[in-house]
Design a protein around this motif. Structure first.
Motif, PDB file in Angstrom:
ATOM      1  N   ILE A 121      38.432  37.205  47.182  1.00 25.48           N
ATOM      2  CA  ILE A 121      38.271  38.605  47.548  1.00 25.48           C
ATOM      3  C   ILE A 121      39.570  39.073  48.186  1.00 25.48           C
ATOM      4  O   ILE A 121      40.053  38.463  49.148  1.00 25.48           O
ATOM      5  CB  ILE A 121      37.086  38.800  48.520  1.00 25.48           C
ATOM      6  CG1 ILE A 121      35.794  38.240  47.902  1.00 25.48           C
ATOM      7  CG2 ILE A 121      36.884  40.258  48.857  1.00 25.48           C
ATOM      8  CD1 ILE A 121      35.370  36.922  48.482  1.00 25.48           C
TER       9      ILE A 121
ATOM     10  N   GLY B 237      40.723  45.854  48.903  1.00 32.42           N
ATOM     11  CA  GLY B 237      40.090  46.740  47.931  1.00 32.42           C
ATOM     12  C   GLY B 237      38.791  46.179  47.395  1.00 32.42           C
ATOM     13  O   GLY B 237      37.939  46.923  46.903  1.00 32.42           O
ATOM     14  N   ASP B 238      38.629  44.852  47.471  1.00 37.88           N
ATOM     15  CA  ASP B 238      37.383  44.217  47.032  1.00 37.88           C
ATOM     16  C   ASP B 238      36.339  44.292  48.140  1.00 37.88           C
ATOM     17  O   ASP B 238      36.662  44.187  49.330  1.00 37.88           O
ATOM     18  CB  ASP B 238      37.606  42.740  46.694  1.00 37.88           C
ATOM     19  CG  ASP B 238      38.500  42.532  45.490  1.00 37.88           C
ATOM     20  OD1 ASP B 238      38.602  43.460  44.665  1.00 37.88           O
ATOM     21  OD2 ASP B 238      39.100  41.448  45.382  1.00 37.88           O
TER      22      ASP B 238
ATOM     23  N   GLN C 226      30.375  41.584  43.668  1.00 37.07           N
ATOM     24  CA  GLN C 226      31.746  41.858  44.088  1.00 37.07           C
ATOM     25  C   GLN C 226      32.276  43.027  43.273  1.00 37.07           C
ATOM     26  O   GLN C 226      32.181  43.031  42.042  1.00 37.07           O
ATOM     27  CB  GLN C 226      32.631  40.626  43.896  1.00 37.07           C
ATOM     28  CG  GLN C 226      34.053  40.805  44.418  1.00 37.07           C
ATOM     29  CD  GLN C 226      34.850  39.508  44.383  1.00 37.07           C
ATOM     30  OE1 GLN C 226      34.289  38.418  44.526  1.00 37.07           O
ATOM     31  NE2 GLN C 226      36.154  39.609  44.185  1.00 37.07           N
TER      32      GLN C 226
ATOM     33  N   HIS D 135      35.607  46.051  43.092  1.00 37.84           N
ATOM     34  CA  HIS D 135      36.913  46.515  43.587  1.00 37.84           C
ATOM     35  C   HIS D 135      36.915  48.038  43.640  1.00 37.84           C
ATOM     36  O   HIS D 135      36.526  48.709  42.680  1.00 37.84           O
ATOM     37  CB  HIS D 135      38.039  46.032  42.677  1.00 37.84           C
ATOM     38  CG  HIS D 135      39.400  46.465  43.152  1.00 37.84           C
ATOM     39  ND1 HIS D 135      40.060  45.830  44.172  1.00 37.84           N
ATOM     40  CD2 HIS D 135      40.194  47.498  42.763  1.00 37.84           C
ATOM     41  CE1 HIS D 135      41.213  46.433  44.392  1.00 37.84           C
ATOM     42  NE2 HIS D 135      41.321  47.447  43.550  1.00 37.84           N
TER      43      HIS D 135
END
Length: 240
Positions: free
Chosen positions: A85, A88-89, A132, A134
């Motif tokens: 990660i 931005g993630d 997850q 972004h």
């Protein structure tokens, strides 16, 4: 009502390889007045030395998400997930019936700075899951981008709770507002930089509880990165 939580008043854990500031009670830090806010239970501001991290450990019945500000966070879990990660993630792990995971600074040279945030779920015993996503800087620049919501709306991560989280970047004349329902609370956390919240200046690490406010106004940022939590009005988390 707007109640400021000063960065300097947060709890501190310093293990050498890890320096963590705790907005709410966590680990060895306990403050009876800081036991979370609504379903928001934990905001830990973690700085991790290169190559170090948290060995494999268990969680259950908790919504846990990580927001990376600098460096790279390596995640592995018992669901078979392996990921890194980066800024931005946003990573969300719903622990549900039980998950074991580890988190490490994946760099041998660069520091890691991230926020780990826990939200109590609306139900126990859900199936564990990992997400997850972004969010590019332009999605957050001068606005509040929805990053977490119950339904995973608009590409956000889904959470098992009536909670929504927004992220924004603010400099200079950039500003944004968020309307709150009459029966909602909110929490604002300044991840870095400084910004005005409803006319009051907040610096890096500062936070604010909002009760009975119908609108959030963010303006006059200086390198500001901000998270806003739109929450149910209950004062204490439903369970730990």
């Amino acid at each position: 009502m707007l109640e400021i939580r000063s960065a300097n008043d947060r709890g501190l854990a310093d293990f050498g390889w890890l320096k963590s500031r705790h907005t709410f009670s966590f680990g060895h830090y306990h403050d009876a007045a800081q036991q979370g806010f609504s379903d928001l239970l934990v905001i830990n501001d973690d700085r991790v030395h290169p190559g170090r991290g948290f060995g494999t450990h268990p969680h259950r019945d908790m919504e846990i998400f990580s927001y990376v500000l600098e460096g790279a966070l390596e995640h592995k879990d018992s669901m078979g997930t392996g990921s890194v990660i980066r800024p931005g993630d946003v990573q969300m792990m719903s622990a549900g019936t039980g998950v074991r995971h580890s988190e490490f600074n994946s760099s041998a040279a660069d520091p890691l700075h991230f926020l780990q945030i826990w939200i109590t779920p609306s139900a126990r015993g859900v199936a564990p899951r990992y997400q997850q996503v972004h969010f590019a800087p332009e999605e957050k620049r001068g606005r509040l981008r929805l990053i977490v919501s119950p339904e995973g709306t608009d590409g956000s991560l889904a959470v098992h709770q009536d909670a929504r989280v927004y992220a924004g970047l603010f400099d200079g004349d950039e500003s944004a507002s968020l309307e709150l329902g009459a029966d909602r609370h909110a929490y604002v956390h300044v991840a870095r930089g400084s910004v005005e919240l409803n006319g009051q200046r907040l610096g890096e690490g500062d936070g604010a509880r909002l009760r009975g406010e119908r609108q959030i106004e963010l303006a006059r940022g200086e390198g500001a990165e901000v998270l806003v939590f739109d929450l149910r009005p209950n004062e204490l988390p439903s369970f730990h």
